[in-house]
Design a protein around this motif. Sequence first.
Motif, short mmCIF file in Angstrom:
data_model
loop_
_atom_site.label_atom_id
_atom_site.label_comp_id
_atom_site.label_asym_id
_atom_site.label_seq_id
_atom_site.Cartn_x
_atom_site.Cartn_y
_atom_site.Cartn_z
N ARG A 103 2.54 2.64 4.59
CA ARG A 103 2.73 1.39 3.85
C ARG A 103 1.88 1.36 2.58
O ARG A 103 2.35 0.95 1.51
CB ARG A 103 2.38 0.20 4.77
N GLU A 139 3.29 1.06 -1.35
CA GLU A 139 2.89 0.05 -2.31
C GLU A 139 2.35 0.70 -3.58
O GLU A 139 2.68 0.29 -4.70
CB GLU A 139 1.85 -0.89 -1.70
N TYR A 168 3.84 -10.51 -6.73
CA TYR A 168 3.57 -10.24 -5.32
C TYR A 168 4.49 -11.06 -4.43
O TYR A 168 4.65 -12.26 -4.62
CB TYR A 168 2.11 -10.56 -4.97
N ALA A 169 5.11 -10.42 -3.47
CA ALA A 169 5.81 -11.09 -2.39
C ALA A 169 5.16 -10.57 -1.12
O ALA A 169 3.97 -10.75 -0.90
CB ALA A 169 7.31 -10.78 -2.43
N GLU A 170 5.91 -9.85 -0.27
CA GLU A 170 5.25 -9.21 0.88
C GLU A 170 4.43 -8.02 0.42
O GLU A 170 3.42 -7.68 1.00
CB GLU A 170 6.29 -8.78 1.92
N HIS A 171 4.89 -7.38 -0.66
CA HIS A 171 4.08 -6.36 -1.33
C HIS A 171 4.41 -6.41 -2.82
O HIS A 171 5.40 -7.03 -3.23
CB HIS A 171 4.31 -4.96 -0.72
N CYS A 203 11.07 -0.40 -1.53
CA CYS A 203 11.31 -0.72 -0.13
C CYS A 203 11.55 0.58 0.63
O CYS A 203 11.61 1.67 0.04
CB CYS A 203 12.51 -1.66 0.03
N SER A 227 9.42 -3.93 6.30
CA SER A 227 9.04 -5.08 5.50
C SER A 227 10.30 -5.90 5.25
O SER A 227 11.42 -5.40 5.38
CB SER A 227 8.40 -4.67 4.17
N ALA A 228 10.13 -7.17 4.90
CA ALA A 228 11.28 -8.07 4.77
C ALA A 228 12.29 -7.58 3.73
O ALA A 228 13.50 -7.75 3.90
CB ALA A 228 10.79 -9.47 4.41
N GLU A 250 6.13 -18.94 -3.87
CA GLU A 250 6.26 -18.86 -2.42
C GLU A 250 4.91 -18.98 -1.71
O GLU A 250 4.85 -19.34 -0.54
CB GLU A 250 6.95 -17.55 -2.01
#
Length: 463
Positions: free
Chosen positions: A82, A86, A108-111, A128, A139-140, A306
Amino acid sequence: MVNENREGTGRLPLEEKILREQLRPSAEEQEYIRGVADRLLAAIKESRKAEGMVVGSIARDTWVKGDRDLDVFMLFPPDMPREELEAEGLALARSIARKFTHTFCEKYAEHPYINAIIDSIDVDLVPCYNVASAAHIQSAVDRTPFHTRYITEKINGLVDDVLLLKQFAKAGGIYGSDQMTEGFSGYLCELLVLHYGGFASLLRAASEWGPHLKIDIEHHAAKEFDEPLIVIDPVDPRRNVAAAVSIDRMAEFVELARGYCEAPSEAFFTLPGETPVSEEDLTALLAARGTSLYAITFATPPFIEEIVVPQLKRSTGAICDLLARSGFVVHHAHYRMGKERCMLLFELLAGDLPPIRRHEGPPVWNRQNAEKFREKYQDAALPGPFIENGRYAMEVPREFVRAADLLTSPALLNVGVGRHVRMALEKDWCVFEAADCWQEEFAPFIAGFFSRCSPLVRIRKGQ
C-alpha cells in the motif's frame, strides 16, 4: 396523475427539448474530451508503470453537456504494498500531469491523488489496484473500474434517461454524494434508471417510496443496511450505493417526483440561481423576525470537503448543545465550508437571558444527596433551596447572560467539535452578531439560511 402524452420514445416533448438543447454533449465536445483522455492514457502506457483507464460518466457516456470532469485511473499490480502504491502512484500522476499542464495539485481521499486542469478540463489522476473482482478490493477506489464496466455493458438505450435524471436531481439540489449535499451520486442515478427501466417509470415509482426502501438489482445482498435508501452495489454485495442519501434528500426526491408527474415543466430541470442577501436586507430581516443571529468564522482546515464538512456538521451540533445547556434556544443552525474560511451560523430566539436560572436538585427522599444540596445552597443570596414536586430546587446566577460571551469563551473548545475544526479554532475564531454576520463570500449561504423551502415549493413559487 395527468395525461403525460409521451411519444414513442417514452419521453415527453419537453424532455426531448431539454435533452436536445441542454443535456446531450455535441459531437465536437465528445471528441475534444476523448482526445484529452486518449493522450493521458497514451502517456500512462508509455510509462510502463501502470495500466490506464477512463472511469466515471465520461467513460459511460452518461455525462451532461458542459461537464468537464475527467477521471483517469492508473491501475497497479494488486501485490504492490500500500505504501508503495501511494508513493509510486502519486509520483506517476504528478509526472503525467506535468506533461500537459502546470496547473495541478495534490488531493487526499482514502489515499493521495493528483487533480489537474488540462486544456480546460478538470482531471483527476487516481492510482488504484488492478484487482480481479470487487470482492478483492484493497481500497475504496479499486471498486470504481468495476462500476464503469457494469454500467457500460447495461446502459444501452437508457443514456438519455440518465441525463434527464442527473439534471432533474441537480436542479432539485439533491445531486451529489458529498457530505454537504447528502444526495444522489451519478452512479446511483444510473442504477436507478437501470432498475426501473427509464426516467418516467422511476419517477412514478419514487412517488410511492418510503424509508428503508431496498433495491438489489443482482439479488445478492450480503449484509443488512439501515439507511433511508438502500441500493445494493451490483459489483459489491456488501455496499450500499445510496449510503450517503439522507432521509431529507430522499424525501425531497419523492416530493419532486410527485410534483413532476402531476405537472411536468422545464422548471424541474432549471438550476436555481443564487440570490445573495445584502447587509441592509439582513438588518431588515432580523428586525422583522425579532431573533438573534450569530456567526462563528475560522480558517478552513486544509483538507477536502469529505473530511471537513462532517466535522463542521458535528461541530455545529455540539455548539447548539452548548447553547441549549446554557439556556439559549437555537431556532436554526447551519454551516458552510468556504475556500479560505468556514462559517457556522446560529439563529437564536433570544441572545440575552436573565442573570438567574433555575437549578434543580435531588428528591427529598434521596436523603444523602438531598441534604448535601440543601447545605451547599442554604446560605446563598438567591431564593432557595425550596421544594417543588418533591425535590429541592434553587435559583443560581447564570454564567453567561449573553450568547456572544458564551461563543467567545474557552467553553467553545470544551465541546465535541471535529478534530481539524478544533485545530483551526485553537489558532483563532471570530464571532459576529446580528447584521455584522454578513460577509460577501457567505452572502448566498446566509440568503439560503433564511429562505428555506423544499425543492418543489421553490419550483412552484418560481424562485
